[in-house]
Each structure stands twice: as C-alpha cells, then as structure tokens.
Write an enzyme that holds these catalytic residues in place. Structure first.
Site, PDB file in Angstrom:
ATOM      1  N   GLY A   1      24.838  15.051  69.782  1.00 51.84           N
ATOM      2  CA  GLY A   1      25.432  14.212  70.705  1.00 51.84           C
ATOM      3  C   GLY A   1      25.225  14.191  72.540  1.00 51.84           C
TER       4      GLY A   1
ATOM      5  N   ASP B   1      26.693   8.124  64.672  1.00 54.31           N
ATOM      6  CA  ASP B   1      27.578   6.644  65.580  1.00 54.31           C
ATOM      7  C   ASP B   1      25.624   6.026  65.946  1.00 54.31           C
ATOM      8  OD1 ASP B   1      29.689   7.634  65.009  1.00 54.31           O
ATOM      9  OD2 ASP B   1      30.036   8.067  67.157  1.00 54.31           O
TER      10      ASP B   1
HETATM   11  O1  F6P Z   1      30.085  12.402  65.266  1.00 55.89           O
HETATM   12  C1  F6P Z   1      31.065  10.959  66.214  1.00 55.89           C
HETATM   13  C2  F6P Z   1      32.121  10.147  64.914  1.00 55.89           C
HETATM   14  O2  F6P Z   1      31.740  10.877  63.383  1.00 55.89           O
HETATM   15  C3  F6P Z   1      33.055   9.788  65.099  1.00 55.89           C
HETATM   16  O3  F6P Z   1      32.812   8.011  64.995  1.00 55.89           O
HETATM   17  C4  F6P Z   1      33.978   9.409  64.832  1.00 55.89           C
HETATM   18  O4  F6P Z   1      34.868   9.085  65.962  1.00 55.89           O
HETATM   19  C5  F6P Z   1      34.534  10.757  65.389  1.00 55.89           C
HETATM   20  O5  F6P Z   1      33.146  11.297  65.180  1.00 55.89           O
HETATM   21  C6  F6P Z   1      35.220  11.622  64.927  1.00 55.89           C
HETATM   22  O6  F6P Z   1      35.689  13.393  65.433  1.00 55.89           O
HETATM   23  P1  F6P Z   1      36.253  14.190  64.499  1.00 55.89           P
HETATM   24  O7  F6P Z   1      35.157  14.953  63.294  1.00 55.89           O
HETATM   25  O8  F6P Z   1      36.206  15.450  65.484  1.00 55.89           O
HETATM   26  O9  F6P Z   1      37.737  14.453  63.918  1.00 55.89           O
END
Ligand code: F6P
Length: 325
Positions: free
Chosen positions: A105, A131
């Site tokens: 991203g 996302d």
């Molecule tokens: O990759 C995006 C995402 O999945 C978001 O939708 C979410 O808020 C975040 O990553 C969660 O991140 P982590 O897995 O680091 O808790």
C-alpha cells in the site's frame, strides 16, 4: 529497452489475497526477459536483515491460488528513518540489486520513493490492499476477494438475523476508508452503512430501524467500517440500544477478510499488474506505481498515492439506501 540487471522483490504492509499471483507474474516476466529476481523476505524488515531468497520459475509454482504472501510481510518502522534506508541501500548494492518492486500500500510506496530518491535505486510499486484506498488506481489487488469473503459472512448472518427478527451490526475492515463497507453493504442488502468518510449519525440509523419496523421489516443489517466511529460496530450498537431499547448482536469479521484464495478477478489483476511492473522497469521507468484506470494499465507517480486521498464512491450509499428500504 533499459538495462535491468537484478530485481529485488518484496511484499510489505497488510497482506492481501492476490499478492502471490503478483509475485508469480513479476518473477516469471523478469526471468523470461533475462533478469535475475531475488525475493526479499518480510518486506523492508527482511531487507534490513538481508533475508534473501533466490526466485526461479519453479519457486513460484502452485501459488497463484494461495492467499497471504510466500515472501511474508511486515510494517517496518526503521524504514521511516534515513539511517535505515541508507543501510538498506548498502545491502541492495552489495547484492547487486539495482531495482526493487514493492507490492503493498502507500506506506510501502513512500519507502520505495525515498529509497529511489536518496540512493538511485529504481523502484516500482504494485498496489495491493483489501482497503482499495490507493489514489491513482481504480482498484487494488485483494479488494475483490475480501469483499466476497465478507459478503459470504454477511449472507450467513442474514439467515440467522431473519430467523430471529434481529438487528445485527457487522464490522468490516477499513480504518480510514469505507470502500469495503460500501461494497459489501450494498451487495449484502444492508439497511445502513457507516463509513469514516461520512459523519456517523446514530439518530438516523435509529430512524431507519424504527421506520423499517413500522413497515413490517423484521431484521436489519448495519454494516460498519472499523474506522467509522470510535469503538466500531460495538459502539454503534450500544448507541442504538440506548435510543430504541432494541436488542442487538454484533459480529466483527476481522482478519478473516484478509485471507483465503484470491478470486478470479484478483488473480487476473495481480498477473496484469505484476507483468506491467517489470515491463515498466525494462522501459526505463522508475518511481511509479502500476495502476488500472477504466480497465487499462497505466503508470502513475508514487507520490500521487499519498498526496491525495482516494475518492470514495458515495453514490453507492444512495443506491444501498433505496434498494434496502
Ligand atoms: O491492510 C489493511 C488493513 O486490513 C485495514 O483494513 C485494517 O485496518 C488494518 O489493515 C489492520 O492492520 P493489522 O493487521 O496490522 O492489525
């Protein structure tokens, strides 16, 4: 054609289904063009630890259908420091890597951009996040799969919600972007969709539930993006309970949305984008992201991905509202 000797390939940030299909496409396109590819494990963290793996056509066999990323991933804070990037550039140079493709991203793309600017390494980004929040491209790898995964759960919850005439709050991922919530809210027939881009109005949700009941509706699905309000779906549910007294259930779908076998759409998208990333490097491009705009492949400057905020298609809110009434 520009000389590309050796590509370093990494996946970084949150994994998303289709990353493996992108890895496969990048490796095979590069090798077919006579370019060596080294996989860098665990994103920028693995780069700083010199965790390399040689990629061959066979090392990407039978991965197109797999979720996650065979190269693993991480969110690396050291890469935000100049010192970390200098160290990384030294490691890359020592290994003979002159180009890096990063699948991830816009955090990943910032890292690539600085690595390119500060150390002359040629860099290309491939947008991959469930996302779908990256400006410059209509779509990102993983969104389709995550939406279908979430939708499957919503459909199942609808069965039990309808059987008990219940009010359900379903939380989907999306800290800063409501694209996933809008997509699955509309496709799942949600009565209301709460997203970070639109101020949450619980009085309005309350009215939707009350009016719906008067019109004979028994069950309700409210889809809540995790970042729509502090506390997510649980907070929304409590707010409605205070207003109506109606009993509710909350279901937080969580990381299940990030896993699983990629859809046909994501595999095709990842293959197209992966190939394009290598073609871009071979054509002398750098500091750009591969994008799809109106189903055509494009290259956009990496800086676009953090300079702007992607427009969320709010038209979907109106469509969802009228079709769920
Ligand atoms: O990759 C995006 C995402 O999945 C978001 O939708 C979410 O808020 C975040 O990553 C969660 O991140 P982590 O897995 O680091 O808790």
């Amino acid at each position: 054609m520009s000389q590309v000797n050796h590509i370093g390939l990494l996946t970084s940030g949150g994994d998303s289904p289709g990353m493996n299909a992108a890895i496969r496409a990048i490796v095979r396109t590069a090798l077919a063009g006579g370019t060596t590819v080294t996989g860098i494990m665990r994103g920028f963290s693995g780069l700083l630890d010199s965790e390399f793996v040689e990629m061959t056509p066979r090392s990407v066999s039978n991965i197109i259908q797999l979720g996650g990323t065979i190269l693993k991933t991480s969110r690396c804070l050291d890469f935000y420091e100049t010192e970390g990037r200098s160290r990384a550039a030294g490691i890359l140079k020592e290994k003979g890597i002159d180009c890096v493709v990063g699948v991830g991203g816009n955090g990943t793309f910032r890292g690539l951009n600085l690595l390119g600017k500060e150390h002359g390494i040629r860099v290309v980004g491939v947008p991959s996040t469930i996302d779908n929040d990256i400006p410059g491209t209509d779509i990102t790898i993983g969104f389709s799969t995550a939406a279908n995964t979430a939708l499957e759960s919503i459909d199942k919850i609808r069965d039990t919600a309808a059987s008990h005439d219940r009010l359900f709050f379903i939380e989907v991922m999306g800290r800063h972007c409501g694209a996933l919530a809008l997509e699955v809210g509309l496709a799942g027939g949600a009565e209301a969709i709460l997203i970070p881009e639109v101020e949450v109005d619980l009085d309005r949700v309350d009215r939707i539930v009350r009016d719906g009941r008067q019109r004979g509706k028994g069950s309700f699905i409210i889809v809540v993006a995790e970042g729509a309000l502090e506390g997510g779906a649980m907070a929304a549910a409590k707010g409605i309970k205070e207003r109506t007294g109606v009993d509710y259930r909350v279901s937080v779908l969580g990381h299940v949305q990030r896993g699983g076998s990629p859809t046909s759409y994501d595999r095709t998208l990842a293959s197209r984008m992966g190939r394009e990333a290598v073609v871009a490097l071979m054509s002398g491009e750098t500091d750009c992201m591969v994008a799809v705009v109106c189903n055509e492949m494009k290259l956009v400057p990496l800086s676009v991905t953090w300079a702007e905020k992607k427009d969320t298609n709010l038209e979907l809110l109106g469509v969802a509202e009228i079709t769920a009434s």
